[in-house]
Write an enzyme that holds these catalytic residues in place. Structure first.
Site, PDB file in Angstrom:
ATOM      1  N   ASP A   1      -7.802  -8.629   0.662  1.00  0.00           N
ATOM      2  CA  ASP A   1      -7.892  -9.526   1.799  1.00  0.00           C
ATOM      3  C   ASP A   1      -9.314 -10.089   1.829  1.00  0.00           C
ATOM      4  OD1 ASP A   1      -7.334 -10.691   4.411  1.00  0.00           O
ATOM      5  OD2 ASP A   1      -8.594  -9.091   5.184  1.00  0.00           O
TER       6      ASP A   1
ATOM      7  N   ASP B   1      -7.928  -4.744   5.891  1.00  0.00           N
ATOM      8  CA  ASP B   1      -8.531  -4.117   7.067  1.00  0.00           C
ATOM      9  C   ASP B   1      -7.842  -4.475   8.371  1.00  0.00           C
ATOM     10  OD1 ASP B   1      -9.517  -6.849   7.158  1.00  0.00           O
ATOM     11  OD2 ASP B   1     -10.905  -6.131   8.698  1.00  0.00           O
TER      12      ASP B   1
ATOM     13  N   ASP C   1      -2.696  -7.211   7.564  1.00  0.00           N
ATOM     14  CA  ASP C   1      -2.672  -6.655   6.210  1.00  0.00           C
ATOM     15  C   ASP C   1      -1.740  -5.456   6.102  1.00  0.00           C
ATOM     16  OD1 ASP C   1      -4.641  -8.445   5.242  1.00  0.00           O
ATOM     17  OD2 ASP C   1      -6.214  -7.195   6.105  1.00  0.00           O
TER      18      ASP C   1
END
Length: 641
Positions: A340, A536, A540
């Site tokens: 990410d 995080d 996600d």
């Protein structure tokens, strides 16, 4: 009239450094092993030196009782309670079989070496678990708390949200808190593995279990001890110790059927040697007992857990927490790592990245003076940059926020200073120079937010503010590639130009932009597997769960951490490459251990049937192999990420 805050202070109890200690069970195991050795030596002395049968059988009897009863009790418990056969039963039967043919000395040797092997295993595994437990034993018994104007010592369970912790130098922080008064440096190595002390000021967060080094601070408790960073760490590690890798689970399921096969083979070996090979009853039975010893799967069963626990302990010491040994094993085979962007590759906070001005320091001082009157994240980034660079803000008056445009205020000279976007610059009648126009366009292409700074109709400078990359991220991703991960890709919901800029700065050649959570899920399934996902945020979590391995940074959301298989407690992606290297070393060690353990069985068992390996030598080969695989696993405790 001056009021005085009353205090009721109780000194914090002293804490001693944690050392490896002998548990009662380990002390008992050592004592029984010593008694078994004493009995063996006494029996040998009575048989060969004193020629005294009373001393001989007293000694061997002690060896059989001290070495055989514990193993026999474990064997009977496994047989009647857990309904399975194990190696303890094989060892006890082999010792009794040796005694039945007049080889009590060999039986005593077998029981002593088996007892010694088990004691060494208990000690070695205790060292491994102790390395993990040390991470869990970081909570102080309590803390000095100011509540309703009164300072007093509180037990850990009494600390409440909103309490003020009064933390002196050298004290361990008892709960997650945020500094409201004072400055200090904090040793976060017990939690994150970061060896360099971290400076803390008002507004900085403190994690439970870390150590205040050199300044007294007051910090407001954010969450109770039971929900703190340290408590979450304890929960993760307790969960990790109960979950097993695929290899470990297979070897545990293999133990009981294999023991049954060995027991069934013993009478077949005896019958074949006696009735077909023409050996005497005693000699055939002796070889069958030797076969039972060397064919036992002790080393096979212990090979994998010894390695996995050691590797997990080494990783935890560096701030990389595996929720299971299965996760450790999965990381060894990862082919693609997807990241990410926001909060993972970047810091998830606005940072001043560029100043375009003839006098950068003067421009920053003016911008900080203006933005100090705004709560906007971009404004706070500029103020923080000035503070970090030691630039004092210019004093202004009559500050006024202009929604959708920026902020303006009066300088001591009476001139109007302003900071904002192009709309505000046009309203003030300011014209950008070609250089400033080019800088503004460049910042836009990079995905940075721009702040135009001016006084009256003059543009003083242009500032770029963006979500900056984490420190040393390029080196971290290069390290990951060097550890053998073939593909690294960034997945982000941000727009194309921002994704391109971040990927280039991070050293990534592949990225996907403009993704929704469902897009990330789809792409995870399309990437060359096995795939690890690093993230995080809440968005996600589905991708973390869908990937073959989910990796979360500790600064992320609780949902992401719960969905992940691995947690980077230091938020340092540089540890990920080291974790991959460690996981591959663990896998190689497991393969080496299993190859060695099965090799000993396949080579020595036929030799035992052929009469080439006497029982004492078979015992040494079997128990020596068990100790060997344990210490091969313990080597990983010294691994550094």
């Amino acid at each position: 009239m001056t009021t005085h805050t009353s205090t009721q202070r109780v000194p914090a109890p002293a804490r001693t450094p944690r050392r490896f200690t002998l548990t009662p069970d380990l002390k008992l195991a050592i004592g029984l092993t010593a008694l078994t050795l004493l009995g063996l030596l006494t029996g040998l002395a009575g048989e060969h030196l004193l020629d005294n049968p009373y001393v001989e059988w007293t000694g061997y009897g002690l060896a059989f009782l001290a070495g055989g009863i514990p193993a026999g009790r474990e064997a009977l418990h496994s047989l009647f309670v857990e309904r399975k056969l194990d190696v303890d039963l094989l060892m006890v039967l082999a010792a009794l079989g040796a005694a039945s043919i007049g080889q009590a000395a060999d039986g005593s040797i077998l029981l002593f070496l088996f007892s010694l092997s088990n004691t060494l295993q208990d000690w070695a595994m205790g060292r491994t678990k102790n390395a993990i437990q040390a991470l869990m034993d970081l909570n102080p018994e309590g803390a000095t708390v100011r509540r309703d104007g009164v300072e007093r010592w509180c037990e850990l369970g009494e600390i409440r949200i909103g309490d003020l912790l009064v933390v002196k130098p050298g004290e361990r922080i008892a709960a997650d808190a945020r500094i409201v008064r004072g400055q200090t440096s904090v040793d976060e190595s017990p939690i994150t593995g970061e060896s360099v002390p971290i400076d803390k000021a008002p507004g900085s967060d403190l994690a439970s279990g870390t150590v205040n080094l050199n300044g007294s601070v007051e910090a407001q408790v954010l969450r109770p001890a039971g929900e703190s960073t340290l408590a979450r760490l304890v929960g993760l590690m307790e969960e990790a110790q109960t979950q097993k890798s695929r290899t470990e689970s297979v070897t545990e399921r293999f133990e009981s059927p294999y023991a049954m096969i060995v027991l069934l083979c013993v009478p077949l070996v005896y019958a074949g040697l006696h009735f077909l090979g023409g050996l005497s009853t005693a000699e055939a039975w002796y070889r069958a007992m030797t076969f039972m010893v060397v064919a036992s799967p002790c080393a096979v069963v212990i090979s994998t857990p010894a390695v996995m626990l050691s590797a997990m302990a080494a990783a935890a010491r560096a701030g990389v927490l595996f929720k299971s040994s299965a996760a450790l094993d999965a990381l060894a085979g990862v082919n693609t790592v997807a990241f990410d962007k926001t909060g993972t590759l970047t810091q998830a906070k606005m940072t001043l990245t560029r100043i375009v001005a003839d006098d950068e320091q003067a421009a920053l001082a003016l911008a900080a003076g203006l933005e100090a009157h705004s709560e906007h994240p971009i404004a706070q980034a500029i103020v923080q940059a000035a503070r970090e660079r030691g630039v004092p803000p210019v004093a202004v008056t009559d500050a006024q926020a202009l929604p959708g445009a920026g902020i303006e205020a009066r300088l001591p000279t009476g001139e109007l200073a302003w900071a904002g976007n192009l709309r505000l610059a046009g309203r003030e009648g300011a014209q950008l120079t070609p250089q400033q126009q080019a800088a503004l366009e460049g910042l836009g292409r990079e995905g940075s937010s721009s702040v135009i700074l001016g006084v009256g109709g003059r543009v003083i400078g242009i500032m770029g503010v963006a979500d900056a990359l984490r420190p040393h991220i390029r080196e971290a991703l290069a390290h990951l590639k060097g550890s053998g991960v073939a593909h690294r890709v960034m997945l982000t919901g941000d727009r194309e130009e921002v994704a391109r800029t971040v990927a280039q700065e991070a050293g990534l050649t592949e990225y996907r932009a403009g993704l929704l959570p469902e897009d990330k899920l789809r792409i995870i399934g399309e990437l060359p597997g096995p795939v690890a996902m690093v993230g995080d945020g809440v968005n996600d979590a589905p991708a973390l769960a869908r990937a073959d391995l989910g990796v979360a940074v500790a600064s992320g959301t609780d949902v992401a951490i719960e969905s992940a298989d691995v947690v980077l407690m230091q938020n340092d992606l540089g540890k990920l490459g080291g974790a991959v290297t460690l996981a591959k070393a663990a896998r190689r060690t497991v393969i080496t251990n299993l190859t060695f353990a099965f090799g000993v069985i396949l080579i020595v068992a036929p030799l035992a049937i052929a009469g080439k390996v006497p029982l004492p030598l078979g015992v040494v080969a079997h128990e020596g192999g068990t100790v060997f695989v344990v210490f091969m696993g313990l080597r990983l405790l010294t691994h550094r990420l």
